[in-house]
Design a protein around this motif. Structure first.
Motif, PDB file in Angstrom:
ATOM      1  N   ARG A   1       0.735  -1.206  -0.018  1.00 58.59           N
ATOM      2  CA  ARG A   1      -0.045  -0.111  -0.151  1.00 58.59           C
ATOM      3  C   ARG A   1       0.862   1.321   0.021  1.00 58.59           C
ATOM      4  O   ARG A   1       0.564   2.224  -0.780  1.00 58.59           O
ATOM      5  CB  ARG A   1      -1.032  -0.113   1.253  1.00 58.59           C
ATOM      6  CG  ARG A   1      -1.876   1.091   1.215  1.00 58.59           C
ATOM      7  CD  ARG A   1      -3.182   1.255   2.127  1.00 58.59           C
ATOM      8  NE  ARG A   1      -2.608   0.757   3.481  1.00 58.59           N
ATOM      9  CZ  ARG A   1      -3.383   0.736   4.560  1.00 58.59           C
ATOM     10  NH1 ARG A   1      -4.767   0.718   4.369  1.00 58.59           N
ATOM     11  NH2 ARG A   1      -2.918   0.440   5.760  1.00 58.59           N
ATOM     12  N   ASP A   2       1.823   1.331   0.975  1.00 54.37           N
ATOM     13  CA  ASP A   2       2.747   2.384   1.038  1.00 54.37           C
ATOM     14  C   ASP A   2       3.119   2.771  -0.653  1.00 54.37           C
ATOM     15  O   ASP A   2       3.271   3.871  -1.003  1.00 54.37           O
ATOM     16  CB  ASP A   2       3.676   2.169   2.023  1.00 54.37           C
ATOM     17  CG  ASP A   2       3.218   2.330   3.243  1.00 54.37           C
ATOM     18  OD1 ASP A   2       2.160   2.672   3.461  1.00 54.37           O
ATOM     19  OD2 ASP A   2       4.106   2.213   4.353  1.00 54.37           O
ATOM     20  N   ASN A   3       3.641   1.793  -1.216  1.00 56.03           N
ATOM     21  CA  ASN A   3       4.386   2.047  -2.597  1.00 56.03           C
ATOM     22  C   ASN A   3       3.356   2.408  -3.556  1.00 56.03           C
ATOM     23  O   ASN A   3       3.418   3.140  -4.297  1.00 56.03           O
ATOM     24  CB  ASN A   3       5.218   0.870  -2.943  1.00 56.03           C
ATOM     25  CG  ASN A   3       6.437   0.288  -2.234  1.00 56.03           C
ATOM     26  OD1 ASN A   3       6.936   1.474  -1.937  1.00 56.03           O
ATOM     27  ND2 ASN A   3       6.400  -0.906  -1.991  1.00 56.03           N
ATOM     28  N   ALA A   4       2.371   1.768  -3.442  1.00 57.17           N
ATOM     29  CA  ALA A   4       1.057   2.093  -4.315  1.00 57.17           C
ATOM     30  C   ALA A   4       0.654   3.535  -4.336  1.00 57.17           C
ATOM     31  O   ALA A   4       0.276   4.153  -5.176  1.00 57.17           O
ATOM     32  CB  ALA A   4      -0.137   1.156  -4.233  1.00 57.17           C
TER      33      ALA A   4
ATOM     34  N   GLU B   1       0.685   9.019  -6.311  1.00 57.93           N
ATOM     35  CA  GLU B   1       0.683  10.340  -6.094  1.00 57.93           C
ATOM     36  C   GLU B   1       1.619  10.962  -7.161  1.00 57.93           C
ATOM     37  O   GLU B   1       1.565  11.878  -7.770  1.00 57.93           O
ATOM     38  CB  GLU B   1       1.379  10.703  -4.876  1.00 57.93           C
ATOM     39  CG  GLU B   1       1.611  12.071  -4.508  1.00 57.93           C
ATOM     40  CD  GLU B   1       2.419  12.081  -3.094  1.00 57.93           C
ATOM     41  OE1 GLU B   1       2.731  13.362  -2.828  1.00 57.93           O
ATOM     42  OE2 GLU B   1       2.092  11.392  -2.248  1.00 57.93           O
ATOM     43  N   TYR B   2       2.896  10.090  -7.334  1.00 59.38           N
ATOM     44  CA  TYR B   2       4.018  10.850  -8.391  1.00 59.38           C
ATOM     45  C   TYR B   2       3.495  10.233  -9.864  1.00 59.38           C
ATOM     46  O   TYR B   2       4.421  10.659 -10.806  1.00 59.38           O
ATOM     47  CB  TYR B   2       5.370   9.791  -7.850  1.00 59.38           C
ATOM     48  CG  TYR B   2       5.611  10.155  -6.566  1.00 59.38           C
ATOM     49  CD1 TYR B   2       5.261  11.391  -5.891  1.00 59.38           C
ATOM     50  CD2 TYR B   2       6.624   9.271  -6.028  1.00 59.38           C
ATOM     51  CE1 TYR B   2       5.905  11.514  -4.439  1.00 59.38           C
ATOM     52  CE2 TYR B   2       7.071   9.489  -4.817  1.00 59.38           C
ATOM     53  CZ  TYR B   2       6.611  10.470  -3.950  1.00 59.38           C
ATOM     54  OH  TYR B   2       7.205  10.810  -2.668  1.00 59.38           O
TER      55      TYR B   2
ATOM     56  N   GLU C   1       9.696   3.120 -12.987  1.00 59.89           N
ATOM     57  CA  GLU C   1      10.071   4.496 -13.029  1.00 59.89           C
ATOM     58  C   GLU C   1      10.267   4.527 -11.330  1.00 59.89           C
ATOM     59  O   GLU C   1      11.182   5.205 -11.017  1.00 59.89           O
ATOM     60  CB  GLU C   1       9.124   5.482 -13.471  1.00 59.89           C
ATOM     61  CG  GLU C   1       8.821   5.533 -14.871  1.00 59.89           C
ATOM     62  CD  GLU C   1       7.723   6.114 -15.472  1.00 59.89           C
ATOM     63  OE1 GLU C   1       7.982   7.055 -16.393  1.00 59.89           O
ATOM     64  OE2 GLU C   1       6.746   6.518 -14.710  1.00 59.89           O
ATOM     65  N   TYR C   2       9.191   3.888 -10.402  1.00 57.88           N
ATOM     66  CA  TYR C   2       9.360   4.022  -9.319  1.00 57.88           C
ATOM     67  C   TYR C   2      10.647   3.504  -8.655  1.00 57.88           C
ATOM     68  O   TYR C   2      11.347   4.064  -7.676  1.00 57.88           O
ATOM     69  CB  TYR C   2       8.094   3.505  -8.585  1.00 57.88           C
ATOM     70  CG  TYR C   2       7.917   3.680  -7.032  1.00 57.88           C
ATOM     71  CD1 TYR C   2       8.028   5.112  -6.565  1.00 57.88           C
ATOM     72  CD2 TYR C   2       7.994   2.409  -6.443  1.00 57.88           C
ATOM     73  CE1 TYR C   2       7.988   5.116  -5.004  1.00 57.88           C
ATOM     74  CE2 TYR C   2       7.861   2.715  -4.853  1.00 57.88           C
ATOM     75  CZ  TYR C   2       7.758   4.007  -4.184  1.00 57.88           C
ATOM     76  OH  TYR C   2       7.812   4.154  -3.036  1.00 57.88           O
ATOM     77  N   VAL C   3      10.870   2.169  -9.113  1.00 57.85           N
ATOM     78  CA  VAL C   3      12.049   1.457  -8.690  1.00 57.85           C
ATOM     79  C   VAL C   3      13.268   2.270  -9.121  1.00 57.85           C
ATOM     80  O   VAL C   3      14.185   2.291  -8.322  1.00 57.85           O
ATOM     81  CB  VAL C   3      12.203  -0.006  -9.287  1.00 57.85           C
ATOM     82  CG1 VAL C   3      13.680  -0.576  -9.154  1.00 57.85           C
ATOM     83  CG2 VAL C   3      11.212  -0.854  -8.673  1.00 57.85           C
TER      84      VAL C   3
END
Length: 209
Positions: free
Chosen positions: A185-188, A193-194, A200-202
């Motif tokens: 959830r935190d990552n999602a 948001e970004y 891209e997130y990794v």
């Protein structure tokens, strides 16, 4: 094995060695990775995503947007069969050489070992009565776009052609809007948001050291 703790709402949380496992057309699944497979509905998924998946599907149904899972885990042998079938189709229908057909098939279907479906952390959905290519027009898709991150899921292949999701956006199979991946959830929530894809997130986290 990934460590597990309990979230405030009772959902398990895992560390990012699992959540952010990255597999795509240019990044092979680790040789020592073994999903903890279990049956869920008519498909197999990693058992660790089941609590969040079940909670999300129950919430969608309560909101009048019932989801049906069309696919989950795919083993390497089955994926290779899909890959070879696509290569053959491209050679026959588009008259491509084997090398060009394999390149194109790798960008859309993916060879065994190079697809997110082998993680067991991804599921694809459908809305009853809707063709796969029509999923984006459904209330189910709109619900997922709004709420999936609350349960730790993200759209695996965003539409943004600049998104580095390991799939060639020009030849991407229609219907990728139906595939969602568990990332925690935190990552999602941060990825939503970004407006970042998993790749891209990794990369973003890596650049921050």
């Amino acid at each position: 094995t990934s460590s597990v703790s309990s979230a405030d709402d009772g959902l398990p949380e895992y560390d990012d060695s699992l959540n952010l496992l990255l597999v795509n057309s240019s990044q092979k699944i680790p040789d020592d990775y073994r999903p903890q497979l279990t049956e869920y509905g008519s498909v197999q998924v990693d058992a660790r995503i089941v609590p969040a998946l079940r909670r999300m599907m129950e919430a969608a149904e309560a909101a009048g947007c019932p989801l049906t899972i069309t696919s989950g885990y795919v083993d390497e042998q089955t994926q290779n069969q899909k890959f070879q079938a696509e290569v053959k189709r491209l050679m026959t229908e588009q008259k491509l050489s084997r090398i060009r057909a394999e390149d194109k098939a790798q960008a859309t279907v993916g060879e065994g070992g190079y697809t997110d479906s082998q993680t067991g952390l991804s599921v694809c959905f459908t809305a009853k009565g809707a063709e796969k290519s029509q999923f984006r027009q459904t209330a189910q898709y709109r619900w997922l776009q709004r709420y999936a991150a609350d349960y730790g899921f993200i759209l695996r292949y965003p539409d943004d052609p600049s998104a580095a999701d390991g799939i060639n956006s020009k030849t991407k199979h229609i219907g990728d809007s139906s595939c969602y991946r568990y990332v925690g959830r935190d990552n999602a929530l941060k990825m939503r948001e970004y407006s970042m894809s998993l790749e891209e997130y990794v990369q973003y986290l890596s650049s921050r050291g």
